[in-house]
Design a protein around this motif. Sequence first.
Motif, short mmCIF file in Angstrom:
data_model
loop_
_atom_site.label_atom_id
_atom_site.label_comp_id
_atom_site.label_asym_id
_atom_site.label_seq_id
_atom_site.Cartn_x
_atom_site.Cartn_y
_atom_site.Cartn_z
N LYS A 72 -12.66 0.82 -1.39
CA LYS A 72 -12.00 1.70 -2.35
C LYS A 72 -10.92 2.51 -1.37
O LYS A 72 -11.60 3.20 -0.45
N GLY A 73 -9.77 2.52 -1.94
CA GLY A 73 -8.81 3.43 -1.08
C GLY A 73 -8.27 2.85 0.33
O GLY A 73 -8.05 3.60 1.13
N LYS A 74 -8.69 1.70 0.52
CA LYS A 74 -8.52 0.88 1.95
C LYS A 74 -6.99 1.36 2.37
O LYS A 74 -6.07 1.13 1.95
N GLY A 75 -7.10 1.63 3.60
CA GLY A 75 -5.90 1.88 4.38
C GLY A 75 -5.59 3.68 4.59
O GLY A 75 -4.97 3.96 5.11
N VAL A 76 -6.33 4.35 3.58
CA VAL A 76 -5.82 5.67 3.45
C VAL A 76 -7.33 6.62 3.86
O VAL A 76 -8.22 6.46 2.99
N ALA A 123 -1.01 9.79 4.01
CA ALA A 123 -1.24 8.54 3.80
C ALA A 123 -0.25 7.26 4.36
O ALA A 123 -0.63 6.58 4.91
N LEU A 124 1.04 7.71 4.08
CA LEU A 124 2.06 6.89 4.57
C LEU A 124 2.34 6.89 6.04
O LEU A 124 2.53 5.80 6.57
N THR A 125 1.87 7.88 6.69
CA THR A 125 1.97 8.02 8.21
C THR A 125 0.77 7.12 8.58
O THR A 125 0.94 6.28 9.69
N GLU A 126 -0.42 7.30 8.15
CA GLU A 126 -1.38 6.43 8.49
C GLU A 126 -0.99 4.99 8.32
O GLU A 126 -1.47 3.96 9.21
N LEU A 127 -0.56 4.43 7.00
CA LEU A 127 -0.27 3.28 6.82
C LEU A 127 0.69 2.60 7.76
O LEU A 127 0.64 1.56 8.07
N GLU A 128 1.66 3.40 7.90
CA GLU A 128 2.74 2.85 8.99
C GLU A 128 2.10 2.82 10.31
O GLU A 128 2.63 1.86 10.92
N GLY A 129 1.14 3.37 10.87
CA GLY A 129 0.56 3.35 11.90
C GLY A 129 -0.59 2.21 11.88
O GLY A 129 -1.03 2.00 13.18
N ARG A 171 0.88 -1.31 0.09
CA ARG A 171 -0.03 0.00 -0.14
C ARG A 171 1.04 1.15 -0.13
O ARG A 171 0.65 2.12 -0.82
N LYS A 172 1.88 1.23 1.01
CA LYS A 172 2.86 2.55 1.14
C LYS A 172 3.36 2.72 -0.62
O LYS A 172 3.45 3.70 -0.93
N ASN A 173 3.77 1.70 -1.25
CA ASN A 173 4.55 1.77 -2.51
C ASN A 173 3.41 2.02 -3.67
O ASN A 173 3.85 3.06 -4.60
N ILE A 174 2.14 1.84 -3.52
CA ILE A 174 1.24 2.20 -4.41
C ILE A 174 0.90 3.82 -4.21
O ILE A 174 0.87 4.61 -5.24
N VAL A 175 0.91 4.27 -2.92
CA VAL A 175 1.02 5.96 -2.97
C VAL A 175 2.03 6.63 -3.27
O VAL A 175 1.85 7.49 -3.89
N ARG A 176 3.30 5.86 -2.94
CA ARG A 176 4.47 6.52 -3.37
C ARG A 176 4.70 6.71 -4.96
O ARG A 176 4.90 7.97 -5.31
N MET A 177 4.35 5.80 -5.78
CA MET A 177 4.57 5.62 -7.22
C MET A 177 3.47 6.50 -7.80
O MET A 177 3.88 7.35 -8.73
N VAL A 178 2.20 6.50 -7.40
CA VAL A 178 1.11 7.38 -8.04
C VAL A 178 1.53 8.85 -7.73
O VAL A 178 1.21 9.67 -8.43
N THR A 179 1.90 8.97 -6.58
CA THR A 179 2.29 10.53 -6.18
C THR A 179 3.65 10.95 -7.02
O THR A 179 3.42 12.20 -7.74
N GLU A 180 4.47 10.21 -7.15
CA GLU A 180 5.50 10.72 -7.97
C GLU A 180 5.22 10.82 -9.43
O GLU A 180 5.69 11.75 -10.03
N GLU A 218 1.72 16.40 0.52
CA GLU A 218 1.20 16.64 1.82
C GLU A 218 0.21 15.54 2.08
O GLU A 218 0.31 14.81 3.16
N GLN A 219 -0.52 15.18 1.14
CA GLN A 219 -1.50 13.99 1.12
C GLN A 219 -0.43 12.68 1.17
O GLN A 219 -1.11 11.78 1.88
N CYS A 220 0.40 12.63 0.54
CA CYS A 220 1.13 11.42 0.40
C CYS A 220 1.80 11.01 1.77
O CYS A 220 1.87 9.98 2.28
N GLU A 221 2.23 12.32 2.37
CA GLU A 221 2.82 12.18 3.60
C GLU A 221 1.92 11.61 4.78
O GLU A 221 2.13 10.76 5.68
#
Length: 275
Positions: free
Chosen positions: A240-244, A266-272, A15-24, A261-264
Amino acid sequence: MSELDILKGHAVNIRKNIVRMVTEAKSGHPGGSLSSVEIGVALYFTQMDINEENISSLNRDRFVLSKGHASPLLYSLLAEKGFLNEEELLTFRKIGTRLQGHPSMDKLPGVDMSTGSLGQGISAAVGMALSNKYHNLPYRIYTLLGDGECQEGEVWEAAMSASHYGLDNLLAFVDMNGLQIDGKVNEVMNPFPLDEKFKAFGWNVIVLEDGNDLEAVIKACEEAKTVKGKPSVVIAKTVKGKGVSFMENQAGWHGVAPNKEQCEQALTELEGGNK
């Protein structure tokens, strides 16, 4: 750490990689990629025999991402399996990349079918399963569809063929998150009830009330293996969008990339562990 905990850890990383790659990339489809993660983890880490030695071979189980716009899921799964470096994920949708917006089997080992036009993936999966059946090969074929994709007539032609030929080596998943790019699936063009439709087409049907429950997905895969003489489909009710938090159950995140900012967040939520 239990095996289930390890699998859940894979799901978080993916999930974290999905968010990172779409953001990038500043483009892509996060919503339906995030909703399908448990299905992908179950298949790639508990069911399929894919590994570094056989990744380029025809002699293995195969996976067809029929909902090809969820390519961030597939690429993140391949990275989590160690078939490509995580750094390459950040080339997603960029000029010259192997990671096209929709999967291309000519670009990247481990992509078993080029997909994009909805309905074609399950059709290809039926052909693969029929070939294995004809040649008496033991390998299973897995495919993942979206519930909006089931509005396509080609899906039902494929379903009819799979039943006609008794393809018990085929397991399809429907990621039933209830949303598509234009809104609620049942309001855009209602394909429900999908379970009754697949039953009418001669399929063994398994319904998961929580398709984001990893243990339930694995159990469904094992149950499908026991069914003979007909294909199986798992109707998985997902989020849909599970985890964020700000993406969950929001059709607007079907094909929109988060900003930094949204990416950060999302990653914080997923990490937690906000899953």
